[in-house]
Design an enzyme around this catalytic site. Sequence first.
Site, short mmCIF file in Angstrom:
data_model
loop_
_atom_site.label_atom_id
_atom_site.label_comp_id
_atom_site.label_asym_id
_atom_site.label_seq_id
_atom_site.Cartn_x
_atom_site.Cartn_y
_atom_site.Cartn_z
N SER A 126 35.59 32.81 34.78
CA SER A 126 36.07 34.09 35.22
C SER A 126 36.11 33.97 36.76
CB SER A 126 34.97 35.10 34.55
OG SER A 126 35.11 36.22 35.26
N GLU A 128 34.76 36.16 38.31
CA GLU A 128 33.58 36.81 38.54
C GLU A 128 32.51 35.61 39.13
OE1 GLU A 128 32.70 40.07 38.62
OE2 GLU A 128 30.90 40.08 39.12
N TYR A 152 26.21 38.72 34.74
CA TYR A 152 27.70 38.06 33.93
C TYR A 152 27.92 36.80 34.59
CZ TYR A 152 32.69 38.03 32.53
OH TYR A 152 33.85 37.52 32.13
O1 G4F Z 1 37.22 47.05 35.58
P1 G4F Z 1 35.78 46.33 36.21
O2 G4F Z 1 34.84 46.73 35.22
O3 G4F Z 1 36.19 44.69 36.04
P2 G4F Z 1 35.19 43.57 36.72
O4 G4F Z 1 33.95 43.78 37.10
O5 G4F Z 1 35.84 42.92 37.96
O6 G4F Z 1 35.13 42.56 35.54
C1 G4F Z 1 36.31 42.19 34.92
O7 G4F Z 1 37.05 40.92 35.62
C2 G4F Z 1 36.27 39.91 35.58
C3 G4F Z 1 37.19 38.99 36.00
O8 G4F Z 1 37.01 38.93 37.73
C4 G4F Z 1 35.99 39.41 33.95
F1 G4F Z 1 35.37 38.21 34.26
C5 G4F Z 1 35.11 40.54 33.45
O9 G4F Z 1 34.89 39.97 32.25
C6 G4F Z 1 35.82 41.72 33.56
O10 G4F Z 1 37.05 41.77 32.74
O11 G4F Z 1 35.52 46.55 37.54
C7 G4F Z 1 36.60 46.33 38.41
C8 G4F Z 1 36.00 47.04 39.94
C9 G4F Z 1 34.65 46.75 40.36
O12 G4F Z 1 34.66 46.59 41.66
C10 G4F Z 1 33.70 48.05 39.93
O13 G4F Z 1 32.60 48.22 40.61
O14 G4F Z 1 36.13 48.63 39.87
C11 G4F Z 1 34.97 49.08 40.42
N1 G4F Z 1 34.71 50.45 39.67
C12 G4F Z 1 34.39 51.30 40.36
N2 G4F Z 1 34.17 52.64 39.57
C13 G4F Z 1 34.43 50.38 38.27
C14 G4F Z 1 34.17 51.98 38.12
N3 G4F Z 1 34.44 49.81 37.43
C15 G4F Z 1 34.23 50.36 36.10
N4 G4F Z 1 34.21 49.32 35.04
N5 G4F Z 1 33.78 51.65 35.92
C16 G4F Z 1 33.89 52.48 37.03
O15 G4F Z 1 33.87 53.76 36.85
#
Ligand code: G4F
Length: 329
Positions: A126, A128, A152
Amino acid sequence: MKKKAFITGIAGQDGSYLSELLLEKDYEVYGIVRRNSITEHQRNRLTHLDNKIELSYGDLIDKSSLDNVLKKIKPDEIYNLGAQSHVRVSFEIPSFTFQTNALGVFNILESMREFSPKAKFYQASSSEMFGRSVDEDGCQRETTKFEPTSPYGCAKVFGYNLTKHYRKAYKMFAVNGILFNHESKRRGSNFVTTKVVKTAVRIKNKLENELVLGNLDSSRDWGHSSDYVNAMHLIISQDLPVDYVVSTGETRTVRDLCNYVFLKLDLDLKKYLKTSEKFMRPEELPYLKGDSSKIRNELKWSPKYSFEDLIDEMINFWQENYNNENLNY
Ligand code: G4F
């Protein structure tokens, strides 16, 4: 004879798209699902493939379950997509995350070494893993060092290294795809793309009146899962195991995502958007932008979906399904 593919994480977004792709290519498709107290949740994304794939109970933490399956199937290809895949949740359940995302890779590689050493192995690595590390030109690529910012990410670095180690030490075909964020209409509701789209659609339909998010300033390189499972299959289909980055090469902030979705739905974002500490992470990964030149040049991969195609597809899907109680993702 038909090729046999074994997929961990088959019930997830990527597992379901990969199953469809492999069935189209005339594979026999096998997978494990974890036991869950609500039976329907285990197979939600797979119901349309009933009778076409073979599922059994299993868990990356339970090596005996992997041994049994590999002994029985003797697959040609193993795709390790199973993981605790939510980054913020990995701060709340770090031990479980390490067991599944790190020790789980060890379990499946060991099981493969014992019972299916000639199989080809794909590890879902990933972006990440890059964490706060960015090359001077503002991109991450195969040579960029890893500085993970979450349990993670740390666990995924372990799985990545272990995959390379088994490749070198035991001459196994074990390969990493380093995939940047990828989404679709099957993306879980607690990832930011689906959360924003689904909530905006529900606001439009007067079922909700706010969207509460965490960090709005982080940037992500968002692609479509169906394009990315094509890349997985290309990577594993080569004669030699070579690791590749898979990304679109474009980056946008969470705020950009919100602006796009709310504009599309003709909603005034300012009226509805709030932030809460609840959705912040103890350490954030601020910026991702992948350089996927290597897979584009060497394997001729390129994504079919633009960011706009991806989000439009998600908006259309949730407009049709925003009140579908049977949709548990
Ligand atoms: O959609 P996210 O939770 O994805 P994140 O953390 O980037 O992880 C995903 O991508 C990775 C690859 O780089 C994978 F390995 C992993 O399994 C997963 O598929 O968050 C994306 C962004 C982050 O910066 C987070 O802080 O959105 C920001 N965010 C802001 N508000 C939020 C929120 N994320 C989530 N989930 N929920 C919120 O309310």
